[in-house]
Each structure stands twice: as structure tokens, then as C-alpha cells.
Design an enzyme around this catalytic site. Structure first.
Site: not given
Length: 549
Positions: A77, A134, A179, A224-225, A366, A368, A439, A488, A495-496, A504
Site C-alpha cells: 500500500q 507496525r 499482509h 493480517n486479516e 483491527n 473500525y 488497526e 491506520w 487502499e486495495w 486514511f
């Protein structure tokens, strides 16, 4: 009570009730007090309630070094330089160059150019006053072809330079091994996460990282996730390799009923393999810790009904416990077994034994947003692409009222109390395992016509972060073992599948010039970390805050 710098205590729930009674008495609003003139001395409870409701202070959290405050990023990213330093092609390098995969048609070829600007970015972190950072290691910089090729010395040198610079600035590296980005060759050779072969590759990659960087890295996140990645890649087809089937999507290949759980199974066993290698060969010598970060939604029932409460339990089980139950408890949640049946893989006796003896040191959450949940077993529903496999639909609105303030993206709402609900729940479920919020952040919508001036007065982000921190502090007072918090993100980045349409960052990035500009939230975070009592009404040039000295 927790103390503010000037000796005013922030009340517990019991204290707060008594203070509210005192305020009512002072204002003459309690029975028998009508018309009474409030005395100046009796108005102090109002000041306490106002201060604690509108402000958050560093002292409400454990002191450093026992508590980490930092920022987060990931390699693909922000790094860019996708063909430099003998790096191999990743799945995202290939996927983003396919037409129609990214919302704005962009890619991470350059991103925030962190590969060439990492020293500048570390200076930004240092100026904020964070004590941890991180970030992730690009698999293809270290092993361009996975275990089928050599270790790339240029990639090792790049991350050594970052780690050394962080340590020199007193910033603790908090490193994510995987990630989302994986060598494309592994996809081509054996289907990546759909094959048990990936467990060998991931173990090898992790061991190279431990060997090369573990003398200075004391915190490792294996993945990650993975709970989000398995669905987005193999159920919805949104992320590479873009596999799915009806009713979740119309991909050329895939099976949405089976493949997400095969991929998840291999991710869990890959995590366990990496932890086992670390425990056996490196942890005692290097003195570090290892865990995993998972995507963490919170859920509330849409209706006051038993079926919606059961729907919440199913939604939770298909979210974090999908991964953490096997890792911590030893098997998948019963709710998943009941719904998925034979589509959910079984652990062998050998794998169960390894799960029992290979425990993690910490959980990374993470978090949100929070969603309402409606049952879809006994109620008609539209298909939910994220939570639909749990036979539920997640909604942001009830009786015409949103669950929280809207943000710059459709999948995040400002619901700060969800932070406390999440960590208290997992404290109880996992015996208060040490937890880091790896995050938490706020998105701003973006398009190519906008400039830095459109983003730097980001009061919405300040309100979001301060609100979530307030409820995190409350959870700590209730005994939840929280050991760190990472915003984050440090920078606006790629962003993907949203590309550059969401920002962000605490720092604005002009992706044409790569200029970094601090947003108001960067100054807010700096003041907070300095030990100032910063309010949610923080204003540029006239900050409403009290210094701790």
C-alpha cells in the site's frame, strides 16, 4: 477514578451516577431543590463530567514502554518500486494491472513511494512521538520466487535499513509477515492458499524474517486479516486471485461454498507452522512475541428478538472465532460446523496436537465499525457479501436511523462504543489474552480533482479516533489486557480495490509529487502522545487542551 493532569479524576460508572445527582442538585432540577441557586463549589462535578466526556488523555492508558502507541502501514500500500531492488511480482502487482479490478483503475506501482522516502516517513513518526510502528514485509522483496528461489539481499538490506532507523529513533518495530501480498509464482505453481503446499512456503518465509530481523524485532504478526482475505479472495472474488461462484459473484473460476474455508484452513495451519518455528528456534534467543491480527466487526441485533440475537452469535463466530477458536481453543466454532457441515475442513489428529501446543502470545484486533445484524434463516434477506455465509445480513440502519456517523466509505461508520464491546467480548472468550488494537482509523473520500486543502482539516478523524480511544480506555479500566493501539494509517496510501478513492492517513500524500502534508489529526495525535488533555473540539491554531505540566 483516573486522574487528569490537574488532579481532576475521571469518574467510574458509580462515580458518574453520584456526580450526575450532584449536578442535578446544583442546578435545582432534583425534587425538593427547585429554585435553589447553585453554589459555585457545587458546580465542580459538571466540570468533571464535561472534561471526561469531551477529552482523552494519555494518562488514561498504561505508561510506556508497557503500552505502545503507533501508526500502521503495509508494504504494497505504500512502498511502490514494484520492479526495483530485484523484487519479484506479487499477486497484487499482477491483479491491479488487469482492467476493471480497481475502482479508479489505479495500482500500487508507485503508491506513496515509501521505498525511496522511508527516512522521511520515519522522521514523521518520530515527530508524532509514537513509540511503535507496525509495517509489513513484502514477501516478494525477500523471496521473489518463494522457496523456489534465493533470498534477495537487496530486499533484506531495505528492511534492515528501516528497522535500524526505527530503533535509532526509539520506535519499536511491530512487523507483519504477511499482509495480503504473496509471490505470484506460488499462485501459478499450486494455487497459493488453496494448497497445503503454502504451509511450507509461509514457514520458510517466516523463518527467513526471524533469522534476518529478529534480533531487533520483538513483535511479530504472522498474518493480517486472514478472515477477511479468505472471503474477499475466494468467496466474493474481489481480491486476487478473484475466485468465486454464484450467488456471491460471477467469476470465471472458484467455489464460494468451499474455497474460502480451504484457504482459511491453510492460513491457520501456516500461522501455526510459523509460530512453531519461532518457538523452537528463535523466541528464547531473541526474546520476542508472536501473534496474529484479525478483522473485527462488532454486531448488534437489528430487532429485539431471539432470532436476531442468535444471528449476532453466528455473525461473530464467522468473523474472528473462525480463526482464533482453532488457534486458541483447538477447533472451529460449533455454529460454523452446524451451518457449513462437510464444507468446513477437519483438523487431523496431528494438526490438533500442534494447535494445542502452539499458542500465540497476543491477539491483534483491527476494528473500525459496528453493524446491525438480521437473521436470514427465518427471515427473507438480500445476500450479504461479507456476513452472508453466516445466514445473516448486516445493516447500517434501523428504523431510518444510521448506527453511527457516516465516513468517507460505505463500510465504516463512527460507532465508538463498539470498541469497548469488542475487546470486552474477546477478553471473556479468550481468557484475557494480551491484545493490541493493530488497526483503527477513519477514511476520507477522495477523487483526482481534490487537493491537500480538502483533507487537512480532518475534524471527523479526530472525533473518530478520540471517541474510540475513550471507549478503549474504559475497557482497560474494566480489566481488559490491552497493550497497544495503532492508527491506520500513517500516510494516505493505495487502499486495495478502492485504489486512491479513500484516504486514511494522518499525513496527506500528493500522489503526483509525493509531498507529505500533516493533517490536523497528526497534530492532535502528537499533542495526545505528549500528554495533553485533548478534546474532540480540537481546533487548528487554538487547540482546546491542557498541558500536563
Amino acid at each position: 477514578m483516573t486522574m487528569t493532569p490537574d488532579g481532576i479524576g475521571c469518574p467510574t460508572d458509580t462515580d458518574r451516577k453520584r456526580l450526575e445527582e450532584l449536578v442535578e442538585t446544583a442546578a435545582g432540577s432534583r425534587p425538593g431543590t427547585e429554585g435553589m441557586a447553585p453554589k459555585a463549589a457545587s458546580l465542580w462535578p459538571l466540570l468533571v463530567l464535561f472534561s471526561c466526556a469531551s477529552a482523552i488523555h494519555r494518562s488514561q492508558f498504561p505508561p510506556p514502554p508497557d503500552f505502545l502507541f503507533g501508526t500502521s502501514t503495509s508494504a504494497y500500500q505504500i512502498e511502490g518500486a514494484y520492479l526495483e531492488g530485484k523484487k519479484g511480482l506479487s499477486n497484487w502487482d499482477v491483479y491491479t494491472h488487469k482492467q476493471g479490478t480497481i475502482k479508479d483503475g489505479s495500482n500500487g506501482d508507485v503508491a506513496a513511494d515509501h521505498y525511496h522516502r522511508y527516512m522521511e516517513d520515519i522522521e514523521l513518526m518520530h515527530s508524532l512521538g509514537v513509540n511503535s510502528y507496525r509495517f509489513s514485509i513484502a514477501w516478494t522483496r525477500i523471496l521473489p520466487r518463494g522457496r523456489f528461489g534465493d533470498v534477495n539481499p537487496d530486499g533484506v538490506a531495505f528492511y534492515n535499513a528501516i528497522i535500524d532507523a526505527l530503533v535509532q529513533k526509539g520506535i519499536q518495530p511491530f512487523v507483519t509477515i504477511f499482509h495480503y501480498d504473496i509471490p505470484h509464482e506460488l499462485e501459478e505453481r499450486y494455487g497459493a492458499w488453496l494448497s497445503p503446499e503454502i504451509q511450507k512456503d509461509f514457514g520458510y518465509f517466516a523463518e527467513v524474517c526471524f533469522k534476518m530481523f529478529g534480533d531487533r524485532v520483538k513483535f511479530w504478526v504472522t498474518m493480517n486479516e486472514p478472515n477477511l482475505l479468505a472471503k474477499f479472495s475466494y468467496m466474493d472474488g474481489w481480491y486476487p486471485p478473484g475466485r468465486c461462484s454464484k450467488p456471491f459473484g460471477k467469476c470465471a473460476y472458484g467455489n464460494s461454498s468451499i474455497e474460502p474455508y480451504i484457504a482459511g484452513h491453510n492460513m491457520i495451519l501456516s500461522h501455526v507452522n510459523a509460530v512453531s518455528i519461532y518457538r523452537k528456534n528463535y523466541q528464547e534467543k531473541q526474546g520476542g512475541y508472536i501473534g496474529i491480527s484479525v478483522y473485527t466487526r462488532w454486531y448488534e441485533p437489528l430487532r429485539n428478538s431471539t432470532i436476531d440475537q442468535l444471528a449476532v452469535e453466528r455473525a461473530i463466530s464467522f468473523n474472528v472465532p473462525w480463526f482464533l477458536d482453532p488457534i486458541i481453543v483447538g477447533d472451529y466454532p460449533l455454529e460454523m460446523r452446524r451451518i457449513l457441515g462437510s464444507n468446513l475442513p477437519q483438523f487431523t489428529l496431528k494438526q490438533r496436537k500442534k494447535l494445542r501446543v502452539t499458542k500465540l502470545d497476543f491477539i491483534g484486533l483491527n476494528h473500525y465499525s459496528t453493524w446491525y445484524v438480521k437473521d436470514c434463516i427465518f427471515s427473507p434477506c438480500e445476500l450479504d457479501p461479507v456476513d452472508g455465509d453466516a445466514r445473516v445480513v448486516s445493516l447500517a440502519e434501523r428504523d431510518g436511523v444510521l448506527i453511527g456517523k457516516e465516513t468517507g466509505v460505505s463500510f465504516i461508520y463512527d460507532v465508538p462504543h463498539g470498541m469497548e464491546e469488542v475487546v470486552v467480548y474477546y477478553k471473556q472468550r479468550y481468557n484475557n489474552t494480551a491484545t493490541y488494537i493493530t488497526e483503527n482509523g477513519y477514511p476520507q473520500a477522495s477523487d483526482i480533482s481534490m487537493t491537500a486543502n480538502d483533507f487537512t482539516s480532518d475534524k471527523g478523524r479526530i472525533d473518530f479516533i478520540s471517541g474510540y480511544l475513550k471507549f478503549l480506555a474504559s475497557a482497560i479500566r474494566k480489566g481488559v489486557d490491552i497493550r497497544g493501539y495503532f492508527v491506520w494509517s500513517l500516510l494516505d496510501n493505495f487502499e486495495w480495490t478502492s485504489g486512491y478513492t479513500a484516504r486514511f492517513g494522518l499525513y496527506h500524500v500528493d500522489f503526483k509529487t509525493q509531498k507529505r502534508t500533516p493533517k490536523l489529526s497528526a497534530e492532535w495525535y502528537r499533542k495526545f502522545l505528549q500528554g495533553s488533555l485533548v478534546t474532540r473540539k480540537f481546533q487548528d491554531g487554538s487547540q482546546q487542551q491542557r498541558n500536563s505540566s
